[in-house]
Scaffold this motif. Sequence first.
Motif, mmCIF file in Angstrom:
data_model
loop_
_atom_site.group_PDB
_atom_site.id
_atom_site.type_symbol
_atom_site.label_atom_id
_atom_site.label_comp_id
_atom_site.label_asym_id
_atom_site.label_seq_id
_atom_site.Cartn_x
_atom_site.Cartn_y
_atom_site.Cartn_z
ATOM 1 N N GLY A 1 -13.890 14.202 -7.341
ATOM 2 C CA GLY A 1 -12.500 14.658 -7.261
ATOM 3 C C GLY A 1 -11.528 13.567 -6.874
ATOM 4 N N LEU A 2 -10.267 13.997 -6.703
ATOM 5 C CA LEU A 2 -9.185 13.035 -6.467
ATOM 6 C C LEU A 2 -9.280 12.373 -5.100
ATOM 7 N N GLY A 3 -10.068 12.942 -4.207
ATOM 8 C CA GLY A 3 -10.213 12.360 -2.870
ATOM 9 C C GLY A 3 -11.021 11.079 -2.843
ATOM 10 N N VAL A 4 -11.642 10.705 -3.967
ATOM 11 C CA VAL A 4 -12.531 9.526 -3.930
ATOM 12 C C VAL A 4 -12.199 8.461 -4.983
ATOM 13 N N PHE B 1 -0.983 -0.892 -4.313
ATOM 14 C CA PHE B 1 -2.246 -0.157 -4.275
ATOM 15 C C PHE B 1 -1.982 1.278 -3.849
ATOM 16 N N GLU B 2 -2.509 2.226 -4.622
ATOM 17 C CA GLU B 2 -2.296 3.644 -4.314
ATOM 18 C C GLU B 2 -3.442 4.448 -4.908
ATOM 19 N N ALA B 3 -3.732 5.585 -4.285
ATOM 20 C CA ALA B 3 -4.769 6.461 -4.817
ATOM 21 C C ALA B 3 -4.287 7.087 -6.128
ATOM 22 N N VAL B 4 -5.227 7.632 -6.893
ATOM 23 C CA VAL B 4 -4.848 8.318 -8.138
ATOM 24 C C VAL B 4 -4.140 9.645 -7.822
ATOM 25 N N HIS B 5 -4.516 10.258 -6.705
ATOM 26 C CA HIS B 5 -3.983 11.597 -6.424
ATOM 27 C C HIS B 5 -2.485 11.588 -6.117
ATOM 28 N N GLY B 6 -1.894 12.785 -6.180
ATOM 29 C CA GLY B 6 -0.490 12.958 -5.870
ATOM 30 C C GLY B 6 -0.293 13.420 -4.434
ATOM 31 N N SER B 7 0.874 14.016 -4.182
ATOM 32 C CA SER B 7 1.260 14.354 -2.805
ATOM 33 C C SER B 7 0.648 15.675 -2.321
ATOM 34 N N ALA B 8 -0.114 16.344 -3.190
ATOM 35 C CA ALA B 8 -0.878 17.563 -2.836
ATOM 36 C C ALA B 8 -0.095 18.516 -1.936
ATOM 37 N N PRO B 9 1.030 19.056 -2.417
ATOM 38 C CA PRO B 9 1.839 19.931 -1.547
ATOM 39 C C PRO B 9 1.074 21.151 -1.042
ATOM 40 N N ASP B 10 0.029 21.562 -1.771
ATOM 41 C CA ASP B 10 -0.730 22.755 -1.350
ATOM 42 C C ASP B 10 -1.468 22.549 -0.026
ATOM 43 N N LEU C 1 0.884 -1.171 0.000
ATOM 44 C CA LEU C 1 0.000 0.000 0.000
ATOM 45 C C LEU C 1 0.917 1.214 0.000
ATOM 46 N N LYS C 2 0.677 2.115 -0.939
ATOM 47 C CA LYS C 2 1.641 3.194 -1.147
ATOM 48 C C LYS C 2 0.960 4.560 -1.137
ATOM 49 N N GLY C 3 1.523 5.496 -0.402
ATOM 50 C CA GLY C 3 1.102 6.893 -0.486
ATOM 51 C C GLY C 3 1.759 7.535 -1.702
ATOM 52 N N PRO C 4 1.331 8.752 -2.059
ATOM 53 C CA PRO C 4 1.893 9.412 -3.242
ATOM 54 C C PRO C 4 3.337 9.861 -3.017
ATOM 55 N N CYS C 5 4.125 9.860 -4.080
ATOM 56 C CA CYS C 5 5.507 10.346 -3.997
ATOM 57 C C CYS C 5 5.678 11.554 -4.918
ATOM 58 N N THR C 6 6.321 12.576 -4.397
ATOM 59 C CA THR C 6 6.543 13.808 -5.158
ATOM 60 C C THR C 6 7.591 13.583 -6.240
ATOM 61 N N THR C 7 7.368 14.179 -7.418
ATOM 62 C CA THR C 7 8.366 14.155 -8.482
ATOM 63 C C THR C 7 8.666 15.599 -8.874
ATOM 64 N N PRO C 8 9.949 16.001 -8.881
ATOM 65 C CA PRO C 8 10.259 17.371 -9.288
ATOM 66 C C PRO C 8 9.816 17.638 -10.731
HETATM 67 P P1 NAD Z 1 -2.213 16.210 -6.761
HETATM 68 O O1 NAD Z 1 -3.059 15.029 -7.075
HETATM 69 O O2 NAD Z 1 -1.226 16.034 -5.680
HETATM 70 O O3 NAD Z 1 -3.153 17.455 -6.382
HETATM 71 C C1 NAD Z 1 -4.087 18.032 -7.295
HETATM 72 C C2 NAD Z 1 -5.161 18.811 -6.513
HETATM 73 O O4 NAD Z 1 -6.016 17.885 -5.840
HETATM 74 C C3 NAD Z 1 -4.560 19.706 -5.433
HETATM 75 O O5 NAD Z 1 -5.324 20.888 -5.353
HETATM 76 C C4 NAD Z 1 -4.727 18.903 -4.153
HETATM 77 O O6 NAD Z 1 -4.854 19.673 -2.982
HETATM 78 C C5 NAD Z 1 -5.996 18.109 -4.438
HETATM 79 N N1 NAD Z 1 -5.961 16.798 -3.767
HETATM 80 C C6 NAD Z 1 -5.229 15.730 -4.151
HETATM 81 N N2 NAD Z 1 -5.423 14.715 -3.311
HETATM 82 C C7 NAD Z 1 -6.285 15.144 -2.358
HETATM 83 C C8 NAD Z 1 -6.868 14.544 -1.201
HETATM 84 N N3 NAD Z 1 -6.580 13.287 -0.844
HETATM 85 N N4 NAD Z 1 -7.709 15.295 -0.446
HETATM 86 C C9 NAD Z 1 -8.014 16.552 -0.790
HETATM 87 N N5 NAD Z 1 -7.505 17.170 -1.881
HETATM 88 C C10 NAD Z 1 -6.644 16.471 -2.652
HETATM 89 O O7 NAD Z 1 -1.506 16.637 -8.115
HETATM 90 P P2 NAD Z 1 -0.292 17.655 -8.373
HETATM 91 O O8 NAD Z 1 -0.399 18.816 -7.465
HETATM 92 O O9 NAD Z 1 -0.300 17.836 -9.822
HETATM 93 O O10 NAD Z 1 1.017 16.824 -8.005
HETATM 94 C C11 NAD Z 1 1.731 16.980 -6.786
HETATM 95 C C12 NAD Z 1 2.879 15.970 -6.752
HETATM 96 O O11 NAD Z 1 2.360 14.638 -6.686
HETATM 97 C C13 NAD Z 1 3.811 16.028 -7.963
HETATM 98 O O12 NAD Z 1 5.137 15.922 -7.496
HETATM 99 C C14 NAD Z 1 3.433 14.809 -8.772
HETATM 100 O O13 NAD Z 1 4.496 14.306 -9.526
HETATM 101 C C15 NAD Z 1 3.044 13.841 -7.658
HETATM 102 N N6 NAD Z 1 2.108 12.779 -8.078
HETATM 103 C C16 NAD Z 1 2.331 11.544 -7.545
HETATM 104 C C17 NAD Z 1 1.447 10.510 -7.838
HETATM 105 C C18 NAD Z 1 1.715 9.153 -7.232
HETATM 106 O O14 NAD Z 1 2.483 9.050 -6.285
HETATM 107 N N7 NAD Z 1 1.132 8.091 -7.753
HETATM 108 C C19 NAD Z 1 0.345 10.752 -8.659
HETATM 109 C C20 NAD Z 1 0.119 12.028 -9.142
HETATM 110 C C21 NAD Z 1 1.016 13.052 -8.844
#
Ligand code: NAD
Length: 341
Positions: A242-245, A258-267, A67-74
């Motif tokens: 959205g990406l949360g579901v 297994f990992e969610a579609v979303h990324g590391s959401a630095p914001d 089970l994997k959380g998202p990883c940031t890519t520069p």
């Molecule tokens: P992101 O999916 O991290 O975020 C996109 C938007 O969706 C942001 O506004 C974020 O706040 C929101 N969001 C995402 N997941 C959320 C959650 N669980 N709950 C609430 N809001 C959520 O996409 P990004 O900003 O384009 O990418 C950020 C980093 O993540 C990049 O370094 C990218 O390479 C990496 N990334 C990693 C994976 C992975 O590990 N499989 C997938 C996608 C992106």
Amino acid sequence: MKKHPVVLIPGDGIGPEVTVAVQRVLAEAGAPIEWVPCRAGLAALEAGQDVLPQETLDAIERHRFALKGPCTTPVGEGFTSVNVQLRKRLTLYAAVRPVRNLAGVQTRFDGVDLVIIRENTEGLYSGVENQVTDDVVMSMKVATQTAVNRIAHWSFRFATRRRRRKITVFHKANIMKMTDGLFLRAARKVHQYEYPNIEYQEMIIDAGCMKLVQDPTQFDVLLLENLYGDVVSDLCAGLVGGLGVVPGANYGDRHAVFEAVHGSAPDIAGKGVANPLALLMSAVMMLNHMADELGDDGLLQCAERIKGGYNRALQDGEKTRDLGGTLGTEAFADAVISRLG
Ligand code: NAD
């Protein structure tokens, strides 16, 4: 009760927050899981390891499930994506992302029930880029007969087993006649000679995207090459809240991550507001897959309890901010735990 080892990679950004919440729900649901924590991504670099440490790969090789959380890519510089490396090194060639409406989450459309299957090992993700002249850079799109056949067979077998009715291939073979052409011909052939039971459709991706946002209920299983699968996954996530579901799985012949579609959401990282549901749903996919592979009904029952818990929580209006609610990450996990049944 026998506990099954599962590699756990918390990842970067919101990864550790949502991972802790998911671990808590699984523990409360009595999941027969023994976590094997491993690092990848920035967390590994900060600990003085490679961005994808060999010991993490070895652990997944040994234990088969992760089970994997998202990883940031520069962006635009720096190291190659850990996520892409992991999928390639372990030949996790089929990414599966179920996209469904959830009761309690209001969206533009009802009745969305899609499965996205993304080829996970090649295409424009080959990572082969060249500086040709001072003025010209190139990125290589790769398609191999082996990989296109493999994903075509996997997709039709999946559709048949899951009783899905139709596979639609999104492509751009009018422009990329060789690479997308190869992808398309493989799918066409597998359908024609091996799986005529499944309805089959081809669509140029631009028109397909328009149809998706007009009426997503006309689609069932979408089969796409790597980059298209990436882009269309986020588009489809937007259709159901959205990406949360939207959860995901990366399958190979022996391993699955297994990992969610979303990324590391630095914001929103570190604020305690991220929605842990997509990773929790990914964990449910994992428990169901492990139950199939290991023949342990305890895993299946646990998956059902968690699914019941989050469905009841959403129906009761217990939601994180991305879904219009007010709960933080841990409060949503508590809401699920108190409804496990
Ligand atoms: P992101 O999916 O991290 O975020 C996109 C938007 O969706 C942001 O506004 C974020 O706040 C929101 N969001 C995402 N997941 C959320 C959650 N669980 N709950 C609430 N809001 C959520 O996409 P990004 O900003 O384009 O990418 C950020 C980093 O993540 C990049 O370094 C990218 O390479 C990496 N990334 C990693 C994976 C992975 O590990 N499989 C997938 C996608 C992106």
